[in-house]
Design a protein around this motif. Structure first.
Motif, PDB file in Angstrom:
ATOM      1  N   ARG A  30       0.845  -1.199   0.000  1.00  0.00           N
ATOM      2  CA  ARG A  30       0.000   0.000   0.000  1.00  0.00           C
ATOM      3  C   ARG A  30       0.874   1.240   0.000  1.00  0.00           C
ATOM      4  O   ARG A  30       1.807   1.337   0.802  1.00  0.00           O
ATOM      5  CB  ARG A  30      -0.863  -0.015   1.265  1.00  0.00           C
ATOM      6  CG  ARG A  30      -1.782   1.184   1.396  1.00  0.00           C
ATOM      7  CD  ARG A  30      -2.558   1.104   2.703  1.00  0.00           C
ATOM      8  NE  ARG A  30      -3.463   2.211   2.875  1.00  0.00           N
ATOM      9  CZ  ARG A  30      -4.123   2.460   3.998  1.00  0.00           C
ATOM     10  NH1 ARG A  30      -3.982   1.664   5.043  1.00  0.00           N
ATOM     11  NH2 ARG A  30      -4.934   3.497   4.091  1.00  0.00           N
ATOM     12  N   GLY A  87      -5.510   5.658  -0.040  1.00  0.00           N
ATOM     13  CA  GLY A  87      -6.744   5.198   0.586  1.00  0.00           C
ATOM     14  C   GLY A  87      -7.028   3.755   0.177  1.00  0.00           C
ATOM     15  O   GLY A  87      -6.392   3.226  -0.757  1.00  0.00           O
ATOM     16  N   LEU A 104       0.983   2.201  11.396  1.00  0.00           N
ATOM     17  CA  LEU A 104       0.455   0.940  10.880  1.00  0.00           C
ATOM     18  C   LEU A 104      -1.069   0.963  11.018  1.00  0.00           C
ATOM     19  O   LEU A 104      -1.595   1.076  12.119  1.00  0.00           O
ATOM     20  CB  LEU A 104       1.046  -0.236  11.661  1.00  0.00           C
ATOM     21  CG  LEU A 104       0.778  -1.614  11.058  1.00  0.00           C
ATOM     22  CD1 LEU A 104       1.445  -1.765   9.699  1.00  0.00           C
ATOM     23  CD2 LEU A 104       1.272  -2.718  11.987  1.00  0.00           C
ATOM     24  N   ASP A 105      -1.752   0.879   9.893  1.00  0.00           N
ATOM     25  CA  ASP A 105      -3.213   1.014   9.878  1.00  0.00           C
ATOM     26  C   ASP A 105      -3.835  -0.394   9.851  1.00  0.00           C
ATOM     27  O   ASP A 105      -4.324  -0.852   8.819  1.00  0.00           O
ATOM     28  CB  ASP A 105      -3.605   1.823   8.626  1.00  0.00           C
ATOM     29  CG  ASP A 105      -5.106   2.009   8.497  1.00  0.00           C
ATOM     30  OD1 ASP A 105      -5.847   1.794   9.481  1.00  0.00           O
ATOM     31  OD2 ASP A 105      -5.544   2.368   7.385  1.00  0.00           O
ATOM     32  N   LEU A 106      -3.824  -1.047  11.012  1.00  0.00           N
ATOM     33  CA  LEU A 106      -4.332  -2.430  11.046  1.00  0.00           C
ATOM     34  C   LEU A 106      -5.832  -2.497  10.788  1.00  0.00           C
ATOM     35  O   LEU A 106      -6.345  -3.531  10.362  1.00  0.00           O
ATOM     36  CB  LEU A 106      -3.998  -3.100  12.381  1.00  0.00           C
ATOM     37  CG  LEU A 106      -2.538  -3.515  12.531  1.00  0.00           C
ATOM     38  CD1 LEU A 106      -2.325  -4.211  13.871  1.00  0.00           C
ATOM     39  CD2 LEU A 106      -2.117  -4.445  11.393  1.00  0.00           C
ATOM     40  N   GLY A 107      -6.526  -1.402  11.040  1.00  0.00           N
ATOM     41  CA  GLY A 107      -7.962  -1.391  10.771  1.00  0.00           C
ATOM     42  C   GLY A 107      -8.284  -1.622   9.307  1.00  0.00           C
ATOM     43  O   GLY A 107      -9.421  -1.966   8.959  1.00  0.00           O
ATOM     44  N   VAL A 108      -7.296  -1.450   8.441  1.00  0.00           N
ATOM     45  CA  VAL A 108      -7.559  -1.680   7.022  1.00  0.00           C
ATOM     46  C   VAL A 108      -7.728  -3.176   6.728  1.00  0.00           C
ATOM     47  O   VAL A 108      -8.311  -3.538   5.703  1.00  0.00           O
ATOM     48  CB  VAL A 108      -6.439  -1.040   6.159  1.00  0.00           C
ATOM     49  CG1 VAL A 108      -5.258  -1.987   5.965  1.00  0.00           C
ATOM     50  CG2 VAL A 108      -6.986  -0.587   4.802  1.00  0.00           C
ATOM     51  N   PRO A 142      -9.595  -5.725   8.371  1.00  0.00           N
ATOM     52  CA  PRO A 142     -11.009  -6.103   8.219  1.00  0.00           C
ATOM     53  C   PRO A 142     -11.737  -5.263   7.169  1.00  0.00           C
ATOM     54  O   PRO A 142     -12.683  -5.746   6.546  1.00  0.00           O
ATOM     55  CB  PRO A 142     -11.596  -5.884   9.623  1.00  0.00           C
ATOM     56  CG  PRO A 142     -10.619  -5.023  10.343  1.00  0.00           C
ATOM     57  CD  PRO A 142      -9.283  -5.297   9.751  1.00  0.00           C
ATOM     58  N   ALA A 143     -11.281  -4.038   6.934  1.00  0.00           N
ATOM     59  CA  ALA A 143     -11.929  -3.212   5.906  1.00  0.00           C
ATOM     60  C   ALA A 143     -11.724  -3.819   4.522  1.00  0.00           C
ATOM     61  O   ALA A 143     -12.662  -3.896   3.718  1.00  0.00           O
ATOM     62  CB  ALA A 143     -11.394  -1.778   5.965  1.00  0.00           C
ATOM     63  N   ALA A 153      -5.715  -9.446  14.107  1.00  0.00           N
ATOM     64  CA  ALA A 153      -6.689  -8.636  13.356  1.00  0.00           C
ATOM     65  C   ALA A 153      -7.236  -9.387  12.153  1.00  0.00           C
ATOM     66  O   ALA A 153      -8.163  -8.920  11.498  1.00  0.00           O
ATOM     67  CB  ALA A 153      -6.044  -7.327  12.899  1.00  0.00           C
ATOM     68  N   PHE A 198      -5.567  10.784   6.759  1.00  0.00           N
ATOM     69  CA  PHE A 198      -6.302  10.924   5.502  1.00  0.00           C
ATOM     70  C   PHE A 198      -7.196   9.716   5.237  1.00  0.00           C
ATOM     71  O   PHE A 198      -8.069   9.758   4.363  1.00  0.00           O
ATOM     72  CB  PHE A 198      -5.309  11.077   4.340  1.00  0.00           C
ATOM     73  CG  PHE A 198      -4.523   9.825   4.085  1.00  0.00           C
ATOM     74  CD1 PHE A 198      -5.043   8.815   3.283  1.00  0.00           C
ATOM     75  CD2 PHE A 198      -3.304   9.623   4.688  1.00  0.00           C
ATOM     76  CE1 PHE A 198      -4.338   7.641   3.078  1.00  0.00           C
ATOM     77  CE2 PHE A 198      -2.592   8.448   4.492  1.00  0.00           C
ATOM     78  CZ  PHE A 198      -3.124   7.458   3.683  1.00  0.00           C
ATOM     79  N   HIS A 225     -11.501   4.719   5.508  1.00  0.00           N
ATOM     80  CA  HIS A 225     -12.258   3.457   5.572  1.00  0.00           C
ATOM     81  C   HIS A 225     -12.865   3.212   6.933  1.00  0.00           C
ATOM     82  O   HIS A 225     -13.770   2.406   7.074  1.00  0.00           O
ATOM     83  CB  HIS A 225     -11.371   2.280   5.151  1.00  0.00           C
ATOM     84  CG  HIS A 225     -10.182   2.079   6.045  1.00  0.00           C
ATOM     85  ND1 HIS A 225     -10.272   1.522   7.293  1.00  0.00           N
ATOM     86  CD2 HIS A 225      -8.885   2.399   5.875  1.00  0.00           C
ATOM     87  CE1 HIS A 225      -9.062   1.494   7.840  1.00  0.00           C
ATOM     88  NE2 HIS A 225      -8.211   2.027   7.002  1.00  0.00           N
ATOM     89  N   ARG A 280     -16.240  -4.578  12.870  1.00  0.00           N
ATOM     90  CA  ARG A 280     -14.771  -4.581  12.894  1.00  0.00           C
ATOM     91  C   ARG A 280     -14.226  -4.484  14.325  1.00  0.00           C
ATOM     92  O   ARG A 280     -13.009  -4.513  14.529  1.00  0.00           O
ATOM     93  CB  ARG A 280     -14.236  -3.407  12.079  1.00  0.00           C
ATOM     94  CG  ARG A 280     -14.663  -3.475  10.622  1.00  0.00           C
ATOM     95  CD  ARG A 280     -14.034  -2.358   9.835  1.00  0.00           C
ATOM     96  NE  ARG A 280     -14.728  -2.147   8.580  1.00  0.00           N
ATOM     97  CZ  ARG A 280     -14.556  -1.094   7.801  1.00  0.00           C
ATOM     98  NH1 ARG A 280     -13.705  -0.148   8.154  1.00  0.00           N
ATOM     99  NH2 ARG A 280     -15.223  -0.975   6.674  1.00  0.00           N
ATOM    100  N   ALA A 327     -12.202  -7.734  15.609  1.00  0.00           N
ATOM    101  CA  ALA A 327     -10.852  -7.880  15.041  1.00  0.00           C
ATOM    102  C   ALA A 327      -9.870  -6.926  15.709  1.00  0.00           C
ATOM    103  O   ALA A 327      -8.742  -7.297  16.053  1.00  0.00           O
ATOM    104  CB  ALA A 327     -10.886  -7.619  13.525  1.00  0.00           C
ATOM    105  N   MET A 328     -10.304  -5.693  15.935  1.00  0.00           N
ATOM    106  CA  MET A 328      -9.371  -4.720  16.488  1.00  0.00           C
ATOM    107  C   MET A 328      -9.205  -4.895  17.999  1.00  0.00           C
ATOM    108  O   MET A 328      -8.162  -4.539  18.549  1.00  0.00           O
ATOM    109  CB  MET A 328      -9.805  -3.296  16.122  1.00  0.00           C
ATOM    110  CG  MET A 328      -9.876  -3.036  14.610  1.00  0.00           C
ATOM    111  SD  MET A 328      -8.489  -3.727  13.634  1.00  0.00           S
ATOM    112  CE  MET A 328      -7.175  -2.620  14.143  1.00  0.00           C
ATOM    113  N   ALA A 375      -6.647  -7.566  18.149  1.00  0.00           N
ATOM    114  CA  ALA A 375      -5.343  -7.004  17.769  1.00  0.00           C
ATOM    115  C   ALA A 375      -4.751  -6.176  18.911  1.00  0.00           C
ATOM    116  O   ALA A 375      -3.544  -6.218  19.171  1.00  0.00           O
ATOM    117  CB  ALA A 375      -5.486  -6.146  16.514  1.00  0.00           C
TER     118      ALA A 375
END
Lengths: 168, 168, 168, 168
Positions: A35, A40, A77-81, A83-84, A117, B69, B72, B106, B109-110, B113
């Protein structure tokens, strides 16, 4: 690269290098698509489409940290991405905690978090002699720490119902 | 609040409300200090100092997502701050996946994590009838999902060598 | 404050301190409402509504820089918000280049830019002896530079069809 | 491109396409290097070095907006980078208000602001029939507005002691 490697990695800075993406889409090797640091979710999936549209279905996504105001680590680190992505795409999604944190001592915590996650895999940097690494030495694990971390991840994977295999 | 509650929560938007922080520092209740959505690690710890300096040692930090930015999810959950805090502070650090993701689906999952990253606890929003919630209904778990998630977290905690207790 | 000051400033860190906003709304003094460093345009206008709804129509908005990944200045001055505000609100909008840049040498350039973007005013920090300032000395103009900058702004204002008055 | 164009533009998404930068460095055409949407000042100048190091001294930098949490415009135009660049580099710096704002109606304000901040030039998108543009129509000026804006910029330039020439 195609003739010698097992997989083609497209780095974060090339995530929108469209001619490169199209060429990788004409390969039969799997493509590991990192990424971009300001991409986004939709930007990222659209980059994957450039590969898929050329006929190569083997795309693996990899979150490696985004740019934010936060400076405690190299990237955020955007771990929420994870499950998204899984809510909108069938593609497997990996996480690279080495580049994201930039600190060897935090890689284990974030690798465990990635797996918990729901990530399909993690990419870990390892070096037998990090002080001599040509780049990114501060984030490289020593081989013995890699071995113990893989054991931790296997134990964790059993609980989150997911297997762990290693590749090099 | 002090006379009726068991704990004082300072919300993200008040993380730098210094008169409120000082007053909480003169209480004997524990203070749950959420990270401001644009607060760096140092800003956050300095806000905790306002409470500690007044003589109240019972401060719990809580990461709840930052502004980036990335769109999601409602906010970008910065789980990398958990090991970063633990490297420089003795204070316990929690994570709030409900506000960060804004999506009920979600939160599990978080939460997993967060625990795997080493968090000392998670804060979860639950509502028996989310459609009727006065706010934040989309992120509230149903009671039965809360129960199953706590079971998942207990199994995970056994692996990461950490107990899980629940409070309401 | 109300008894002694000519204007009430709500700082960026208090932009969502709702009890403070409501109290300012019951004053007859103008309220200078700085944008929070992670506040979107809508968040900011909704904070202004807390003041307006209590009956005080004299709200002045002030952009003072947001948090971004960019580190060349203290904050990222978001001058694009000036025409964006003017498209949806009747409230006057000021710009504070001192806090945004954090560097005395860049204040003039950004003050001129603010005026050219259509701002209704600028807020400038000045100090006769910046090394001795109790805070923010590096961004304070010397009095003689303030005088020359006001001359520059007046010349610029004539071109962009806008008057410049000064207040202290 | 080199054989037919007067200038080589490296777009924001290719700012770190190092093989492209090196090739442009071997050209005799000027290189217009747009800032990546998540590039810090240093990243940007280091990309320029790839061109300069190959022997092409004609590099023009162009700020075109960065990614931030702010959503009122397409990107956040970071005009503060103009004086920041000028403090550390001899390279000319332009601003592209069209891509940054994404709204035709805000392009004039930000072009004026860029000039007032000290930019060496602006890049403006124009289209005779924006509804039919193949991309970016909402940010394209109509030809008559371009003409009036150039008049405004010339008047402004006289005040900020800077000439305005146009190229197409």
């Amino acid at each position: 690269v195609e003739e010698h490697a097992d997989i083609i990695q497209i780095g974060a800075r090339n995530m929108q290098n469209y001619s490169l993406l199209r060429r990788a889409g004409r390969s039969r090797l799997p493509v590991f698509l990192k990424r971009g640091m300001s991409a986004g979710l939709e930007d990222w999936l659209l980059s994957a489409e450039y590969v898929l549209a050329e006929g190569n279905p083997h795309v693996i996504l990899c979150e490696r940290g985004i740019r934010s105001f936060s400076t405690h680590s190299r990237f955020t680190l955007d771990l929420g991405v994870v499950p998204a992505v899984q809510g909108v795409s069938h593609l497997p999604v990996f996480v690279d905690p080495s580049h994201a944190t930039g600190h060897r001592d935090r890689v284990g915590a974030m690798a465990r978090a990635a797996l918990a996650a729901g990530a399909d895999g993690v990419m870990l940097e390892v070096h037998a002699n990090p002080e001599r690494a040509r780049s990114d030495g501060t984030q490289a694990l020593l081989p013995e720490r890699l071995a113990s971390l893989v054991r931790e991840l296997r134990a964790l994977a059993a609980v989150v119902d997911r297997g762990v295999e290693t590749a090099r």
